[in-house]
Design a protein around this motif. Sequence first.
Motif, PDB file in Angstrom:
ATOM      1  N   THR A 166      51.395  31.736   3.715  1.00  0.00           N
ATOM      2  CA  THR A 166      50.797  32.464   4.833  1.00  0.00           C
ATOM      3  C   THR A 166      49.584  33.244   4.361  1.00  0.00           C
ATOM      4  OG1 THR A 166      52.959  32.711   5.911  1.00  0.00           O
ATOM      5  CG2 THR A 166      51.194  34.193   6.616  1.00  0.00           C
ATOM      6  N   ILE A 167      48.442  32.987   4.964  1.00  0.00           N
ATOM      7  CA  ILE A 167      47.254  33.802   4.729  1.00  0.00           C
ATOM      8  C   ILE A 167      46.819  34.390   6.067  1.00  0.00           C
ATOM      9  CG2 ILE A 167      46.500  32.474   2.718  1.00  0.00           C
ATOM     10  CD1 ILE A 167      44.412  31.147   4.479  1.00  0.00           C
ATOM     11  N   LEU A 168      46.259  35.587   6.010  1.00  0.00           N
ATOM     12  CA  LEU A 168      45.903  36.326   7.223  1.00  0.00           C
ATOM     13  C   LEU A 168      44.385  36.426   7.350  1.00  0.00           C
ATOM     14  CD1 LEU A 168      48.507  39.224   6.902  1.00  0.00           C
ATOM     15  CD2 LEU A 168      48.733  37.110   8.230  1.00  0.00           C
ATOM     16  N   PRO A 169      43.867  36.520   8.590  1.00  0.00           N
ATOM     17  CA  PRO A 169      42.425  36.675   8.788  1.00  0.00           C
ATOM     18  C   PRO A 169      41.925  37.929   8.068  1.00  0.00           C
ATOM     19  CG  PRO A 169      43.564  36.280  10.870  1.00  0.00           C
ATOM     20  CD  PRO A 169      44.619  36.536   9.852  1.00  0.00           C
ATOM     21  N   PRO A 170      40.739  37.899   7.466  1.00  0.00           N
ATOM     22  CA  PRO A 170      39.766  36.801   7.496  1.00  0.00           C
ATOM     23  C   PRO A 170      39.838  35.897   6.263  1.00  0.00           C
ATOM     24  CG  PRO A 170      38.707  38.764   6.648  1.00  0.00           C
ATOM     25  CD  PRO A 170      40.143  39.139   6.917  1.00  0.00           C
ATOM     26  N   ALA A 171      40.923  35.958   5.492  1.00  0.00           N
ATOM     27  CA  ALA A 171      41.025  35.156   4.275  1.00  0.00           C
ATOM     28  C   ALA A 171      40.984  33.671   4.595  1.00  0.00           C
ATOM     29  CB  ALA A 171      42.318  35.491   3.532  1.00  0.00           C
ATOM     30  N   LYS A 172      40.478  32.881   3.654  1.00  0.00           N
ATOM     31  CA  LYS A 172      40.395  31.434   3.808  1.00  0.00           C
ATOM     32  C   LYS A 172      41.046  30.767   2.592  1.00  0.00           C
ATOM     33  CE  LYS A 172      38.107  31.416   7.670  1.00  0.00           C
ATOM     34  NZ  LYS A 172      36.698  30.985   7.767  1.00  0.00           N
ATOM     35  N   PRO A 173      41.541  29.543   2.759  1.00  0.00           N
ATOM     36  CA  PRO A 173      42.134  28.818   1.620  1.00  0.00           C
ATOM     37  C   PRO A 173      41.111  28.611   0.510  1.00  0.00           C
ATOM     38  CG  PRO A 173      42.709  27.758   3.699  1.00  0.00           C
ATOM     39  CD  PRO A 173      41.661  28.787   4.013  1.00  0.00           C
ATOM     40  N   HIS A 174      41.599  28.604  -0.742  1.00  0.00           N
ATOM     41  CA  HIS A 174      40.727  28.344  -1.891  1.00  0.00           C
ATOM     42  C   HIS A 174      40.324  26.875  -1.906  1.00  0.00           C
ATOM     43  CE1 HIS A 174      39.094  28.494  -5.930  1.00  0.00           C
ATOM     44  NE2 HIS A 174      39.842  27.447  -6.239  1.00  0.00           N
ATOM     45  N   ARG A 175      39.018  26.615  -2.023  1.00  0.00           N
ATOM     46  CA  ARG A 175      38.509  25.251  -2.003  1.00  0.00           C
ATOM     47  C   ARG A 175      37.432  25.084  -3.072  1.00  0.00           C
ATOM     48  NH1 ARG A 175      42.582  24.570   0.159  1.00  0.00           N
ATOM     49  NH2 ARG A 175      43.006  23.922   2.297  1.00  0.00           N
TER      50      ARG A 175
END
Length: 334
Positions: A184-193
Amino acid sequence: MAVATSFAGCPCISGPVNASPALRWFLFSNFGASKICPEMLKSGMSLKLQDRSPAIGRFFPMQCSYNVDDSTKTVTVNIGGTGYGYVMPAKRVGFSLTASVEYRPDFQIAGDDIYIWGKLNRVVQGPNFQLGYVENPVVDVMANVTPFGNIANFLGNQVVAGMLSQGFTVVYNEDTGKEFTLGTILPPAKPHRPFDVTSTSYLTFANEVIEVNAQQRDYLGPFEIVEAGQSLFLKISTEGAPVDVMIVDKGTGDAWREAYQTGKPLGPPMGPVQAGGPLQPGTVDSRRYPLRPGLYYVVIDNTSAAGLVSPPVNILNPLGGTAARVSYLAQLVE
């Protein structure tokens, strides 16, 4: 996603939606739940030991059904499929898997992004993991003898069950597509890419790092070209070994992948290669591939049985050869 997208960027709507769990459940159960299986059946799912580690294999759902329980506000997803992974000392293994998992879904609208969560409520059944082909013949003969018997438990109970128990987050944007990550990640975090796509307006299919060992392959996708005039954009780099990048249609890719994960002799694809070419370490290749509407695999090949390059011999590991660590971005371009 389709319903929530119409609310994105509008505080007068997104505010009441975010504030009302009952309204979010109504929207999901009536408009979102029916999209789960079509989305799951579209493409393969990478298998990782940890979220930021490279993929070590891939699972391809082939059957999917779901049940919605309004009394508990949960949805149960039943999946079945096949796949492959790379684990020492077994090396390449093929497997089949069935599981039933109950999730407690939710979502939140954050500006132009929609965060959709599948939080694990309970594992209803499984995962029922059946080990098939094992490349290392010693491990194959002793598959049910300790310590070799724990290979199935490792892939089934640690890797796959670990993925299920973490739940998932999908960050959806109408312009740039969807990003999937475990947990679970919460705004405004984004997945690591590996590649930054915040400045592009292309629909992103995948953006990840994979590891392809010597005499192995990875079958990415399949990715869908929806309309005439669209292209598949690939940005890709490799470290370690050179690899071949081959684009094949879904029919060719399915047959090729089935042979690969069931242990048939390595060979070229059973149909034409639509596009691609060799990729050398230390370079970043970015190009568009105009393709007819349809579904296509992008095959990363680190074998001597197909393509134009062969795995170099690793002096420190002559039996294993050199692995390729590949970062890739796949997008749909108008």
